[in-house]
Design a protein around this motif. Structure first.
Motif, PDB file in Angstrom:
ATOM      1  N   ASP A  78     -63.475  29.222  46.558  1.00 60.37           N
ATOM      2  CA  ASP A  78     -63.002  30.338  45.733  1.00 60.37           C
ATOM      3  C   ASP A  78     -61.502  30.519  45.945  1.00 60.37           C
ATOM      4  O   ASP A  78     -61.061  31.006  46.982  1.00 60.37           O
ATOM      5  CB  ASP A  78     -63.758  31.620  46.111  1.00 60.37           C
ATOM      6  N   GLY A  79     -60.727  30.123  44.938  1.00 60.66           N
ATOM      7  CA  GLY A  79     -59.272  30.162  45.052  1.00 60.66           C
ATOM      8  C   GLY A  79     -58.673  31.556  45.082  1.00 60.66           C
ATOM      9  O   GLY A  79     -57.475  31.706  45.378  1.00 60.66           O
ATOM     10  N   TYR A  80     -59.476  32.579  44.783  1.00 57.79           N
ATOM     11  CA  TYR A  80     -58.955  33.943  44.786  1.00 57.79           C
ATOM     12  C   TYR A  80     -59.087  34.626  46.149  1.00 57.79           C
ATOM     13  O   TYR A  80     -58.603  35.733  46.335  1.00 57.79           O
ATOM     14  CB  TYR A  80     -59.679  34.791  43.733  1.00 57.79           C
ATOM     15  N   VAL A  81     -59.733  33.959  47.092  1.00 60.29           N
ATOM     16  CA  VAL A  81     -59.919  34.547  48.418  1.00 60.29           C
ATOM     17  C   VAL A  81     -58.651  34.375  49.250  1.00 60.29           C
ATOM     18  O   VAL A  81     -58.178  33.264  49.470  1.00 60.29           O
ATOM     19  CB  VAL A  81     -61.107  33.892  49.154  1.00 60.29           C
ATOM     20  N   LYS A  82     -58.102  35.496  49.725  1.00 59.87           N
ATOM     21  CA  LYS A  82     -56.979  35.452  50.672  1.00 59.87           C
ATOM     22  C   LYS A  82     -57.519  35.536  52.098  1.00 59.87           C
ATOM     23  O   LYS A  82     -57.083  34.813  52.993  1.00 59.87           O
ATOM     24  CB  LYS A  82     -56.026  36.615  50.391  1.00 59.87           C
ATOM     25  N   GLU A  83     -58.480  36.423  52.312  1.00 57.70           N
ATOM     26  CA  GLU A  83     -59.116  36.564  53.625  1.00 57.70           C
ATOM     27  C   GLU A  83     -60.547  37.047  53.417  1.00 57.70           C
ATOM     28  O   GLU A  83     -60.804  37.876  52.544  1.00 57.70           O
ATOM     29  CB  GLU A  83     -58.342  37.567  54.494  1.00 57.70           C
ATOM     30  N   LEU A  84     -61.467  36.515  54.210  1.00 60.29           N
ATOM     31  CA  LEU A  84     -62.872  36.876  54.078  1.00 60.29           C
ATOM     32  C   LEU A  84     -63.540  36.681  55.426  1.00 60.29           C
ATOM     33  O   LEU A  84     -63.566  35.578  55.954  1.00 60.29           O
ATOM     34  CB  LEU A  84     -63.539  35.998  53.006  1.00 60.29           C
ATOM     35  N   LYS A  85     -64.070  37.760  55.976  1.00 60.95           N
ATOM     36  CA  LYS A  85     -64.649  37.663  57.322  1.00 60.95           C
ATOM     37  C   LYS A  85     -65.646  38.795  57.548  1.00 60.95           C
ATOM     38  O   LYS A  85     -65.637  39.814  56.858  1.00 60.95           O
ATOM     39  CB  LYS A  85     -63.545  37.757  58.383  1.00 60.95           C
ATOM     40  N   GLY A  91     -72.508  48.576  65.407  1.00 68.69           N
ATOM     41  CA  GLY A  91     -73.692  47.743  65.559  1.00 68.69           C
ATOM     42  C   GLY A  91     -74.193  47.118  64.274  1.00 68.69           C
ATOM     43  O   GLY A  91     -75.218  46.427  64.273  1.00 68.69           O
ATOM     44  N   GLN A  92     -73.481  47.323  63.174  1.00 67.79           N
ATOM     45  CA  GLN A  92     -73.873  46.743  61.896  1.00 67.79           C
ATOM     46  C   GLN A  92     -72.750  45.851  61.364  1.00 67.79           C
ATOM     47  O   GLN A  92     -71.581  46.073  61.658  1.00 67.79           O
ATOM     48  CB  GLN A  92     -74.196  47.841  60.878  1.00 67.79           C
ATOM     49  N   THR A  93     -73.142  44.864  60.592  1.00 66.54           N
ATOM     50  CA  THR A  93     -72.171  43.902  60.069  1.00 66.54           C
ATOM     51  C   THR A  93     -71.644  44.362  58.710  1.00 66.54           C
ATOM     52  O   THR A  93     -72.417  44.666  57.806  1.00 66.54           O
ATOM     53  CB  THR A  93     -72.805  42.510  59.923  1.00 66.54           C
ATOM     54  N   VAL A  94     -70.329  44.414  58.593  1.00 71.58           N
ATOM     55  CA  VAL A  94     -69.688  44.671  57.303  1.00 71.58           C
ATOM     56  C   VAL A  94     -68.728  43.517  57.032  1.00 71.58           C
ATOM     57  O   VAL A  94     -68.419  42.720  57.920  1.00 71.58           O
ATOM     58  CB  VAL A  94     -68.931  46.020  57.276  1.00 71.58           C
ATOM     59  N   ILE A  95     -68.278  43.421  55.797  1.00 71.96           N
ATOM     60  CA  ILE A  95     -67.429  42.299  55.384  1.00 71.96           C
ATOM     61  C   ILE A  95     -66.077  42.816  54.924  1.00 71.96           C
ATOM     62  O   ILE A  95     -65.992  43.807  54.185  1.00 71.96           O
ATOM     63  CB  ILE A  95     -68.111  41.498  54.259  1.00 71.96           C
ATOM     64  N   TYR A  96     -65.035  42.142  55.376  1.00 72.86           N
ATOM     65  CA  TYR A  96     -63.681  42.412  54.886  1.00 72.86           C
ATOM     66  C   TYR A  96     -63.272  41.271  53.963  1.00 72.86           C
ATOM     67  O   TYR A  96     -63.411  40.097  54.299  1.00 72.86           O
ATOM     68  CB  TYR A  96     -62.672  42.513  56.035  1.00 72.86           C
ATOM     69  N   TRP A  97     -62.761  41.632  52.780  1.00 73.91           N
ATOM     70  CA  TRP A  97     -62.443  40.640  51.752  1.00 73.91           C
ATOM     71  C   TRP A  97     -61.132  41.038  51.072  1.00 73.91           C
ATOM     72  O   TRP A  97     -61.030  42.119  50.495  1.00 73.91           O
ATOM     73  CB  TRP A  97     -63.582  40.616  50.738  1.00 73.91           C
ATOM     74  N   ASN A 107     -52.282  42.629  45.859  1.00 79.78           N
ATOM     75  CA  ASN A 107     -53.630  42.178  46.202  1.00 79.78           C
ATOM     76  C   ASN A 107     -54.530  43.381  46.438  1.00 79.78           C
ATOM     77  O   ASN A 107     -54.059  44.490  46.733  1.00 79.78           O
ATOM     78  CB  ASN A 107     -53.612  41.311  47.458  1.00 79.78           C
ATOM     79  N   ARG A 108     -55.841  43.177  46.314  1.00 75.84           N
ATOM     80  CA  ARG A 108     -56.832  44.210  46.617  1.00 75.84           C
ATOM     81  C   ARG A 108     -57.665  43.753  47.807  1.00 75.84           C
ATOM     82  O   ARG A 108     -57.866  42.545  48.012  1.00 75.84           O
ATOM     83  CB  ARG A 108     -57.781  44.431  45.428  1.00 75.84           C
ATOM     84  N   ASP A 109     -58.150  44.719  48.584  1.00 75.43           N
ATOM     85  CA  ASP A 109     -59.101  44.361  49.622  1.00 75.43           C
ATOM     86  C   ASP A 109     -60.313  45.295  49.589  1.00 75.43           C
ATOM     87  O   ASP A 109     -60.254  46.398  49.042  1.00 75.43           O
ATOM     88  CB  ASP A 109     -58.463  44.273  51.009  1.00 75.43           C
ATOM     89  N   LEU A 146     -53.945  47.102  48.098  1.00 77.39           N
ATOM     90  CA  LEU A 146     -54.685  48.291  47.687  1.00 77.39           C
ATOM     91  C   LEU A 146     -56.156  48.171  48.080  1.00 77.39           C
ATOM     92  O   LEU A 146     -56.789  47.153  47.819  1.00 77.39           O
ATOM     93  CB  LEU A 146     -54.572  48.498  46.175  1.00 77.39           C
ATOM     94  N   ARG A 147     -56.682  49.212  48.692  1.00 79.91           N
ATOM     95  CA  ARG A 147     -58.077  49.222  49.113  1.00 79.91           C
ATOM     96  C   ARG A 147     -58.974  49.657  47.951  1.00 79.91           C
ATOM     97  O   ARG A 147     -58.776  50.708  47.338  1.00 79.91           O
ATOM     98  CB  ARG A 147     -58.241  50.195  50.294  1.00 79.91           C
ATOM     99  N   VAL A 148     -59.975  48.832  47.636  1.00 77.26           N
ATOM    100  CA  VAL A 148     -60.971  49.160  46.612  1.00 77.26           C
ATOM    101  C   VAL A 148     -62.087  49.954  47.284  1.00 77.26           C
ATOM    102  O   VAL A 148     -62.757  49.452  48.183  1.00 77.26           O
ATOM    103  CB  VAL A 148     -61.540  47.884  45.965  1.00 77.26           C
ATOM    104  N   ARG A 149     -62.283  51.182  46.843  1.00 80.39           N
ATOM    105  CA  ARG A 149     -63.249  52.072  47.498  1.00 80.39           C
ATOM    106  C   ARG A 149     -64.532  52.259  46.685  1.00 80.39           C
ATOM    107  O   ARG A 149     -65.470  52.887  47.164  1.00 80.39           O
ATOM    108  CB  ARG A 149     -62.600  53.433  47.765  1.00 80.39           C
ATOM    109  N   ASP A 150     -64.535  51.735  45.463  1.00 84.25           N
ATOM    110  CA  ASP A 150     -65.708  51.913  44.605  1.00 84.25           C
ATOM    111  C   ASP A 150     -66.103  50.558  44.023  1.00 84.25           C
ATOM    112  O   ASP A 150     -65.546  50.098  43.029  1.00 84.25           O
ATOM    113  CB  ASP A 150     -65.385  52.915  43.494  1.00 84.25           C
TER     114      ASP A 150
END
Length: 213
Positions: A78-85, A91-97, A107-109, A146-150
């Protein structure tokens, strides 16, 4: 803090594999590569929510689900991914993108949770993946991003009875900031079919990728 999804949310998603629910203002937006995209105007934000339905040829639903969930592989195709982890929160897993946007836009995250379930529904094998933003998770914001919150997305996958995958996707994304209408429309009309086409290609190359790991 529990970030989990309910059984009802999974059920709502796969039920639209058979017949997308399009009453109440949904309109056909475009058709491309065997997929139909419908949209619904959101009066509160002025943006659109989308539903995508159709068939992805030459890739199995189980493989589609595996590729969709594999973040390391996603960074390769995916060429639009700058960071993904993945990150641990309480205690729960969330994803940063972080997603690349064309110049001169920022950019948006996203900070979001997701869950996959492989379901047996009266003998039908159905894969469902749900995701939604987690604005309550404390994750430091980057300067100039910019953080996407929705954000929300649901994907349901099932064999088409041959070698392809019947797919239903529902999503809404409020990217914030001042984005031209033409770009929002392009992202829905061209970007989504383009992403699904890239996903199919990624599926076809996934076995080789896994063997080389």
């Amino acid at each position: 803090m529990s970030l989990g999804f309910t059984d009802e949310e999974f059920q709502r998603s796969w039920k639209e594999l058979d017949e997308p629910q399009l009453l109440g203002g949904w309109e056909l937006f475009t058709e491309a590569s065997g997929l139909q995209i419908h949209r619904l105007h959101d009066k509160e934000t002025g943006l659109y929510e989308y539903k995508v339905s159709g068939v992805l040829s030459a890739c199995s639903p189980g493989q589609c689900a595996d590729v969709y969930m594999d973040l390391t592989y996603r960074r390769r195709w995916d060429g639009y991914v700058k960071e993904l982890k993945e990150m641990d929160f309480d205690g729960q897993t969330v994803i940063y993108w972080e997603v690349k946007y064309p110049f001169p836009m920022s950019n948006r995250d996203y900070v979001y949770m997701r869950e996959r379930r492989d379901l047996d529904v009266d003998g039908r094998k159905i894969w469902v993946i749900l995701a939604r933003s987690c604005p309550e998770v404390p994750c430091e914001e980057k300067k100039g991003v910019l953080r996407v919150r929705d954000y929300k997305q649901s994907v349901a996958l099932e064999s088409d009875g041959a070698e392809g995958t019947k797919v239903f996707m529902n999503y809404f994304d409020n990217p914030g900031g001042l984005i031209p209408t033409w770009l929002v429309n392009w992202a829905a009309k061209s970007g989504v079919p383009g992403f699904l086409k890239d996903l199919q290609k990624a599926c076809s190359e996934y076995s080789n990728y896994c063997q080389k790991k």
